[in-house]
Design a protein around this motif. Structure first.
Motif, mmCIF file in Angstrom:
data_model
loop_
_atom_site.group_PDB
_atom_site.id
_atom_site.type_symbol
_atom_site.label_atom_id
_atom_site.label_comp_id
_atom_site.label_asym_id
_atom_site.label_seq_id
_atom_site.Cartn_x
_atom_site.Cartn_y
_atom_site.Cartn_z
ATOM 1 N N ILE A 18 0.846 -1.199 0.000
ATOM 2 C CA ILE A 18 0.000 0.000 0.000
ATOM 3 C C ILE A 18 0.881 1.249 0.000
ATOM 4 O O ILE A 18 0.612 2.223 -0.715
ATOM 5 N N GLY A 19 1.945 1.218 0.801
ATOM 6 C CA GLY A 19 2.853 2.362 0.839
ATOM 7 C C GLY A 19 3.511 2.624 -0.501
ATOM 8 O O GLY A 19 3.592 3.774 -0.954
ATOM 9 N N ILE A 20 3.978 1.549 -1.161
ATOM 10 C CA ILE A 20 4.630 1.702 -2.461
ATOM 11 C C ILE A 20 3.657 2.265 -3.490
ATOM 12 O O ILE A 20 3.971 3.205 -4.231
ATOM 13 N N LEU A 21 2.433 1.699 -3.546
ATOM 14 C CA LEU A 21 1.440 2.132 -4.535
ATOM 15 C C LEU A 21 0.940 3.546 -4.264
ATOM 16 O O LEU A 21 0.469 4.227 -5.178
ATOM 17 N N SER A 22 1.047 3.989 -2.998
ATOM 18 C CA SER A 22 0.604 5.350 -2.677
ATOM 19 C C SER A 22 1.697 6.393 -2.887
ATOM 20 O O SER A 22 1.463 7.582 -2.672
ATOM 21 N N GLY A 23 2.890 5.933 -3.299
ATOM 22 C CA GLY A 23 3.938 6.885 -3.659
ATOM 23 C C GLY A 23 5.118 6.942 -2.716
ATOM 24 O O GLY A 23 6.073 7.684 -2.970
ATOM 25 N N ILE A 24 5.094 6.181 -1.628
ATOM 26 C CA ILE A 24 6.251 6.158 -0.727
ATOM 27 C C ILE A 24 7.401 5.434 -1.417
ATOM 28 O O ILE A 24 7.205 4.400 -2.056
ATOM 29 N N HIS A 25 8.606 5.973 -1.310
ATOM 30 C CA HIS A 25 9.766 5.328 -1.936
ATOM 31 C C HIS A 25 9.910 3.921 -1.390
ATOM 32 O O HIS A 25 9.787 3.673 -0.186
ATOM 33 N N ILE A 26 10.163 2.978 -2.291
ATOM 34 C CA ILE A 26 10.187 1.567 -1.906
ATOM 35 C C ILE A 26 11.225 1.275 -0.831
ATOM 36 O O ILE A 26 11.012 0.420 0.039
ATOM 37 N N ALA A 27 12.356 1.986 -0.843
ATOM 38 C CA ALA A 27 13.383 1.750 0.171
ATOM 39 C C ALA A 27 12.862 2.084 1.566
ATOM 40 O O ALA A 27 13.090 1.346 2.528
ATOM 41 N N LEU A 343 3.241 -7.781 -11.134
ATOM 42 C CA LEU A 343 4.053 -6.768 -10.466
ATOM 43 C C LEU A 343 4.782 -5.900 -11.484
ATOM 44 O O LEU A 343 5.019 -4.710 -11.252
ATOM 45 N N GLY A 344 5.152 -6.517 -12.648
ATOM 46 C CA GLY A 344 5.828 -5.755 -13.698
ATOM 47 C C GLY A 344 4.988 -4.629 -14.258
ATOM 48 O O GLY A 344 5.517 -3.686 -14.856
ATOM 49 N N MET A 345 3.678 -4.708 -14.078
ATOM 50 C CA MET A 345 2.803 -3.642 -14.570
ATOM 51 C C MET A 345 2.873 -2.391 -13.707
ATOM 52 O O MET A 345 2.511 -1.311 -14.162
ATOM 53 N N ILE A 346 3.331 -2.547 -12.454
ATOM 54 C CA ILE A 346 3.275 -1.405 -11.536
ATOM 55 C C ILE A 346 4.609 -1.076 -10.869
ATOM 56 O O ILE A 346 4.766 0.017 -10.320
ATOM 57 N N LEU A 347 5.585 -2.019 -10.909
ATOM 58 C CA LEU A 347 6.855 -1.793 -10.225
ATOM 59 C C LEU A 347 8.026 -1.963 -11.182
ATOM 60 O O LEU A 347 7.905 -2.618 -12.220
ATOM 61 N N ASP A 348 9.173 -1.390 -10.831
ATOM 62 C CA ASP A 348 10.383 -1.586 -11.625
ATOM 63 C C ASP A 348 11.028 -2.924 -11.273
ATOM 64 O O ASP A 348 10.688 -3.566 -10.272
ATOM 65 N N SER A 349 11.972 -3.360 -12.104
ATOM 66 C CA SER A 349 12.531 -4.711 -12.009
ATOM 67 C C SER A 349 13.275 -4.955 -10.699
ATOM 68 O O SER A 349 13.132 -6.020 -10.083
ATOM 69 N N ILE A 350 14.095 -4.000 -10.274
ATOM 70 C CA ILE A 350 14.862 -4.194 -9.044
ATOM 71 C C ILE A 350 13.932 -4.356 -7.850
ATOM 72 O O ILE A 350 14.135 -5.218 -6.991
ATOM 73 N N SER A 351 12.874 -3.557 -7.807
ATOM 74 C CA SER A 351 11.915 -3.668 -6.711
ATOM 75 C C SER A 351 11.263 -5.042 -6.698
ATOM 76 O O SER A 351 11.067 -5.644 -5.629
ATOM 77 N N ILE A 352 10.923 -5.567 -7.872
ATOM 78 C CA ILE A 352 10.298 -6.891 -7.967
ATOM 79 C C ILE A 352 11.248 -7.965 -7.435
ATOM 80 O O ILE A 352 10.853 -8.858 -6.682
ATOM 81 N N ILE A 353 12.511 -7.881 -7.836
ATOM 82 C CA ILE A 353 13.498 -8.849 -7.353
ATOM 83 C C ILE A 353 13.626 -8.776 -5.840
ATOM 84 O O ILE A 353 13.619 -9.797 -5.145
ATOM 85 N N LEU A 354 13.721 -7.566 -5.311
ATOM 86 C CA LEU A 354 13.922 -7.396 -3.877
ATOM 87 C C LEU A 354 12.734 -7.923 -3.072
ATOM 88 O O LEU A 354 12.907 -8.481 -1.987
ATOM 89 N N ILE A 355 11.519 -7.762 -3.603
ATOM 90 C CA ILE A 355 10.323 -8.197 -2.887
ATOM 91 C C ILE A 355 10.133 -9.706 -2.975
ATOM 92 O O ILE A 355 9.803 -10.366 -1.990
ATOM 93 N N THR A 356 10.355 -10.278 -4.163
ATOM 94 C CA THR A 356 9.920 -11.656 -4.408
ATOM 95 C C THR A 356 11.012 -12.716 -4.326
ATOM 96 O O THR A 356 10.729 -13.859 -3.944
#
Length: 444
Positions: A18-27, A343-356
């Motif tokens: 929710i934080g990521i989708l609302s604009g909070i930096h993923i880090a 996830l690729g529709m809404i996030l960048d590749s590095i973020s996807i790797i880090l999450i999954t």
């Protein structure tokens, strides 16, 4: 106070998304949810004790990971790419390849794929490749009457090669997060990357053969610029740099980090020979630092989050869920693919790797070679770079070209064949993992 670990884990995961989708930096989303989650897990009886343990964990993670030389690999390869791009060597490389492909239908588009493949082997950053070839290749294709959608698709689609052809920043990130050999991943990406590049070239040649209006033929004297001796030397200089960097890794002369340093030094020398002066060199260093710093911070906070998930038992929960519903290896892989594409529709590749990746690696270890799984995963995530509505590469191309009449829809449509070819190679690796594991077993 007592907290159910599964409830805490799922709650923190939902809050993070929710934080990521609302604009909070993923880090920051990673860091805050990991910190709060650890406090709740370790502070069942005393929240102050949980806070002390969580803060201690932050310090130990930072010390353990940021002092590792592996983390220097990313900024060094980015610096290498910036030197190559800002010196103009990338443009020389493209012209050299283009002049060598005169007999091939749609040779400017084929040269774009070949140029991206070689550029990827130097930088490993698809965003840099997309930006560079949007300004180098697209104007040339349009000048010679190429169909706009076809030209845009060839630039955006072939830029994905930067993610799999070594050295790749995504492969480095995958190796760090999954705790796998970066050298093995680099070598494993070579054959699938070349297969993918070949498929791209065959698609272009066949399409132009069937529909000549996509890429009209033109006479040699219609070229805007002839190839000079300096451009030939610069193009071959990039080839020598690739042999030095990759040959050193494959031959065991360099670690990936050392290869990055040698490559960056070689690219700086090429840049100086091309006319770069102290100011331009300094700009390249600063720009690469600006690009690398957020990635390093992301890796640090993602590792904090991975440690939290490990403590909370995320892998065990997912493994039990898959076992309960009896999905089997095929069902697990299909679900993983769908998750990555969504996830690729809404996030960048590095973020996807880090999450999954911290979740998926343990549950696939029993039935999928983990080096092959790394290449498989990068290909699926690559496809996400061309998947609407996010499509990071598509937006990069749109922002880099000067043709304001080009639309995002045209770029997405032009990229569809490349997206499909990436999925085909991905399925090949799933069916025959030897494609990705044969070279590492021979060389390491």
């Amino acid at each position: 106070m007592e907290f159910d670990q599964n409830t805490i884990m799922i709650g923190m995961f939902v809050i993070m998304l929710i934080g990521i989708l609302s604009g909070i930096h993923i880090a920051f989303a990673f860091a805050m949810t990991a910190l709060i989650g650890n406090i709740l897990i370790f502070g069942e009886d005393d929240l102050q004790e949980g806070l002390d343990i969580a803060l201690s964990g932050v310090g130990s993670v930072a010390y353990e990971y940021l002092r590792s030389e592996v983390f220097a690999t990313i900024p060094l390869f980015m610096l290498l790419g910036d030197f190559v791009n800002k010196s103009g060597s990338a443009r020389d490389l493209y012209k050299l390849i283009n002049h060598g492909l005169k007999a091939i239908p749609g040779r400017l588009a084929v040269a774009t794929v070949a140029g991206n493949a070689v550029f990827a082997a130097v930088t490993g950053v698809s965003i840099a490749a997309a930006a560079a070839f949007s300004r180098i290749a697209y104007p040339q294709m349009r000048y010679h009457g190429y169909n706009r959608q076809f030209a845009l698709g060839s630039v955006a689609g072939s830029a994905c090669l930067g993610m799999i052809i070594p050295p790749s920043v995504l492969l480095i990130v995958w190796g760090i997060v999954a705790e796998k050999s970066i050298a093995a991943l680099f070598i494993a990406g070579a054959i699938p990357g070349l297969i993918l590049a070949t498929f791209f070239m065959i698609y272009i040649a066949v399409s132009v053969k069937l529909k000549p209006e996509l890429a009209p033929t033109f006479e040699e004297d219609a070229e805007q610029n002839k190839l000079t001796k300096a451009e030939i030397a610069s193009g071959f200089g990039i080839g020598a740099l690739i042999l030095l960097v990759l040959g050193g890794i494959w031959g065991g002369l360099f670690t990936p980090t050392e290869a990055g340093g040698v490559g960056a030094a070689g690219a700086m020398i090429l840049g100086i020979l091309k006319g770069m002066r102290l100011k331009e060199l300094a700009i390249a260093v600063v720009d690469s630092g600006k690009t690398a710093a957020p990635i390093m911070f992301l890796l640090l906070t993602a590792n904090m989050y991975a440690k939290f998930m490990e403590a909370a038992g995320m892998s065990e929960l997912i493994r039990e869920t898959f076992a309960t519903y009896n999905f089997g290896p095929v069902g697990i892989i299909v679900i993983i693919i769908l998750i990555w594409l969504l996830l690729g529709m809404i996030l960048d590749s590095i973020s996807i790797i880090l999450i999954t990746v911290p979740i998926f690696v343990p549950i696939t270890a029993a039935f999928f070679d983990q080096i092959a799984f790394g290449i498989f995963g990068i290909l699926v995530i690559e496809a996400g770079l061309l998947t609407p509505p996010f499509g990071l590469l598509v937006y990069t191309v749109k922002g880099s070209i000067e043709d304001r009449s080009a639309t995002l829809s045209e770029i997405f449509k032009g990229s569809v064949p490349y997206w499909m070819l990436m999925l085909i190679v991905m399925l090949m690796i799933w069916r025959w993992p030897e494609i990705a594991t044969w070279l590492p077993s021979m060389m390491l």
